[in-house]
Design an enzyme around this catalytic site. Structure first.
Site, PDB file in Angstrom:
ATOM      1  NE  ARG A  46      -3.030   0.623   3.530  1.00 40.00           N
ATOM      2  CZ  ARG A  46      -2.239   0.712   4.428  1.00 40.00           C
ATOM      3  NH1 ARG A  46      -1.460   1.717   4.594  1.00 40.00           N
ATOM      4  NH2 ARG A  46      -2.119  -0.353   5.346  1.00 40.00           N
ATOM      5  CE1 TYR A  98     -18.633  11.127 -14.475  1.00 42.15           C
ATOM      6  CE2 TYR A  98     -17.431  11.120 -12.449  1.00 42.15           C
ATOM      7  CZ  TYR A  98     -18.337  10.519 -13.398  1.00 42.15           C
ATOM      8  OH  TYR A  98     -18.798   9.113 -12.843  1.00 42.15           O
ATOM      9  CG  ASP A 170     -10.243  15.937 -14.489  1.00 38.17           C
ATOM     10  OD1 ASP A 170      -9.832  15.366 -15.430  1.00 38.17           O
ATOM     11  OD2 ASP A 170     -11.029  15.485 -13.700  1.00 38.17           O
ATOM     12  CE  LYS A 195     -13.696   8.388 -17.358  1.00 40.02           C
ATOM     13  NZ  LYS A 195     -14.590   7.345 -17.289  1.00 40.02           N
TER      14      LYS A 195
HETATM   15  O1  P1T Z   1     -14.359   6.960 -13.303  1.00 34.88           O
HETATM   16  P1  P1T Z   1     -13.360   7.530 -12.703  1.00 34.88           P
HETATM   17  O2  P1T Z   1     -12.037   6.717 -13.206  1.00 34.88           O
HETATM   18  O3  P1T Z   1     -13.392   7.434 -11.229  1.00 34.88           O
HETATM   19  O4  P1T Z   1     -13.142   9.229 -13.070  1.00 34.88           O
HETATM   20  C1  P1T Z   1     -13.903  10.099 -12.697  1.00 34.88           C
HETATM   21  C2  P1T Z   1     -13.567  11.062 -13.727  1.00 34.88           C
HETATM   22  C3  P1T Z   1     -12.975  12.367 -13.358  1.00 34.88           C
HETATM   23  N1  P1T Z   1     -12.700  13.392 -14.241  1.00 34.88           N
HETATM   24  C4  P1T Z   1     -13.375  13.094 -15.377  1.00 34.88           C
HETATM   25  C5  P1T Z   1     -13.108  14.538 -16.406  1.00 34.88           C
HETATM   26  C6  P1T Z   1     -14.263  12.141 -15.618  1.00 34.88           C
HETATM   27  O5  P1T Z   1     -14.775  12.139 -17.124  1.00 34.88           O
HETATM   28  C7  P1T Z   1     -14.348  11.175 -15.014  1.00 34.88           C
HETATM   29  C8  P1T Z   1     -15.183   9.990 -15.400  1.00 34.88           C
HETATM   30  N2  P1T Z   1     -16.346  10.255 -16.362  1.00 34.88           N
HETATM   31  C9  P1T Z   1     -17.145   9.266 -16.845  1.00 34.88           C
HETATM   32  C10 P1T Z   1     -17.350   8.261 -16.364  1.00 34.88           C
HETATM   33  C11 P1T Z   1     -17.924   9.804 -17.800  1.00 34.88           C
HETATM   34  O6  P1T Z   1     -18.688   9.016 -18.536  1.00 34.88           O
HETATM   35  O7  P1T Z   1     -17.870  11.018 -18.184  1.00 34.88           O
END
Ligand code: P1T
Length: 377
Positions: A46, A98, A170, A195
């Site tokens: 961890r 998001y 972000d 992504k």
């Molecule tokens: O899903 P996760 O890995 O926890 O990421 C969150 C997140 C953070 N920042 C942005 C710009 C994002 O688009 C996302 C997650 N977005 C989606 C799941 C979506 O379909 O827009």
């Protein structure tokens, strides 16, 4: 060193134990200590894991940062980021983010007496007006999800420096291939590595990247204390994925541009949101601060009923949440990714029930255009 060379090699040398070219997946949870306190820098996975360390070095270099810390999802990384705020502190956040980021600040952190104001950060005056004596953090998406609005990162960073505020960006939609917020003055870069960095819709992850030793020490403590680390297998998979980021992003960008141009001329489409279109209100800022426009395109049709029927017609674009994979996806933000935002707030920000979001993949452009054409018919 060029981007692709860094993506393929940064942090990675042949494994000292075997000369393996590809870094091993260190699944071990714990490490032998020759005597108390005598070890090779690893005591428990961890706290630190060799596969994670290689990934963190690689991602830090891609963002021109000194340090990276990998988390179990994008939201885990954003939650870790938010721990810089203490009870009574205030953050200013892009109003079009998001849905999960909105929910974290608006419906979860508020219970811990952390206040957030959501403003349209594409206009710096909105940020200036929202600053309070207890403001500590400005967190932006640029481009935003799902309306692809652009904020001037260098301008906001100047403002943050003058007011001694932290700026986090972000950078999920742009990726380090197209945009490097640290070079524009941001303090922290966040990615949902689920992504484009992952790129194949088969891993969840998140990362925080910085230059400051102080921020790194703080967040390394947070990473270990919260425990939401990226697993060794996912670190390895992400390392593999990043090697092809440049070629994938070129193709995402090229396909998205062609689709945005096509949609802009279509009679059933009211409005197209893509920062690469000259009609985009912040096209010049996008061009100034990024080397491409990405693979996300949103468009608006008259109403929910029309959107619903179009979504049913797609054959290659698949109705699903998420984005950034090699395959094309389509989503209805109002009922899917952004359903956690109350309707009146969504609509005030321009996220209507007629909005459709495309994550344009790297398939053949003729097939994608034909699919959109038949779906709109
Ligand atoms: O899903 P996760 O890995 O926890 O990421 C969150 C997140 C953070 N920042 C942005 C710009 C994002 O688009 C996302 C997650 N977005 C989606 C799941 C979506 O379909 O827009």
């Amino acid at each position: 060193m060029g981007f692709s060379t860094k993506a393929i090699h940064a942090g990675q040398t042949p494994d000292p134990a075997t000369n393996a070219i590809i870094p091993p997946i260190h699944l071990t949870t714990t490490y032998y200590q020759e005597e108390i306190g005598k070890h090779k820098g690893y005591v428990y996975s961890r706290s630190a894991n060799p596969t994670r360390d290689i990934l963190q070095k690689n991602l830090a270099e891609l963002e021109n940062g000194k340090y990276a810390l990998a988390f179990s999802s994008g939201l885990a990384a954003i939650y870790a980021l938010s721990t810089i705020l203490k009870a009574g502190d205030h953050a200013i956040i892009s109003n079009d983010v998001y849905g999960g980021t909105y929910r974290l600040f608006e419906r979860f952190l508020c219970d811990y007496k952390i206040q957030a104001t959501f403003v349209d950060t594409s206009n710096i005056q909105n940020i200036e007006k929202a600053i309070q004596p207890n403001t500590k953090l400005i967190h932006i998406e640029s481009p935003t999800n799902p309306l692809l609005s652009i904020s001037d990162i260098a301008e906001i960073s100047k403002l943050c420096k003058s007011k001694k505020l932290l700026l986090s960006v972000d950078n999920t939609f742009m990726t380090p291939y197209f945009q490097n917020p640290l070079d524009l003055g941001a303090d922290i870069v966040v990615h949902s590595t689920t992504k484009y960095l992952g790129g194949h819709s088969d891993l969840l992850g998140g990362v925080l990247i910085f230059n400051s030793d102080e921020l790194y020490e703080r967040y390394k403590f947070v990473q270990n204390s919260l425990g939401a680390i990226l697993s060794p297998f996912d670190c390895w998979l992400l390392l593999r994925s990043v090697k092809t980021l440049a070629v994938r992003m070129e193709r995402h960008n090229q396909n998205a541009m062609a689709i945005a141009e096509y949609l802009e001329k279509h009679p059933k489409v009211k409005k197209v949101f893509y920062p690469g279109l000259q009609s985009h209100p912040q096209y010049h800022i996008a061009k100034k601060q990024a080397r491409g426009f990405g693979g996300m395109v949103s468009f608006e049709v008259e109403n929910f009923e029309l959107a619903k029927s179009i979504l049913k017609n797609f054959k290659i674009f698949t109705l699903a949440e998420s984005l950034g994979g090699v395959e094309s996806l389509v989503c209805h933000p109002a009922t899917m990714t952004h359903a956690s935002i109350p309707k009146e707030i969504r609509e005030k920000n321009g996220l209507t029930d007629g909005l459709i979001r495309l994550s344009v993949g790297i398939e053949d452009i003729e097939d994608l255009l034909n699919d959109i054409d038949q779906a709109l018919k």
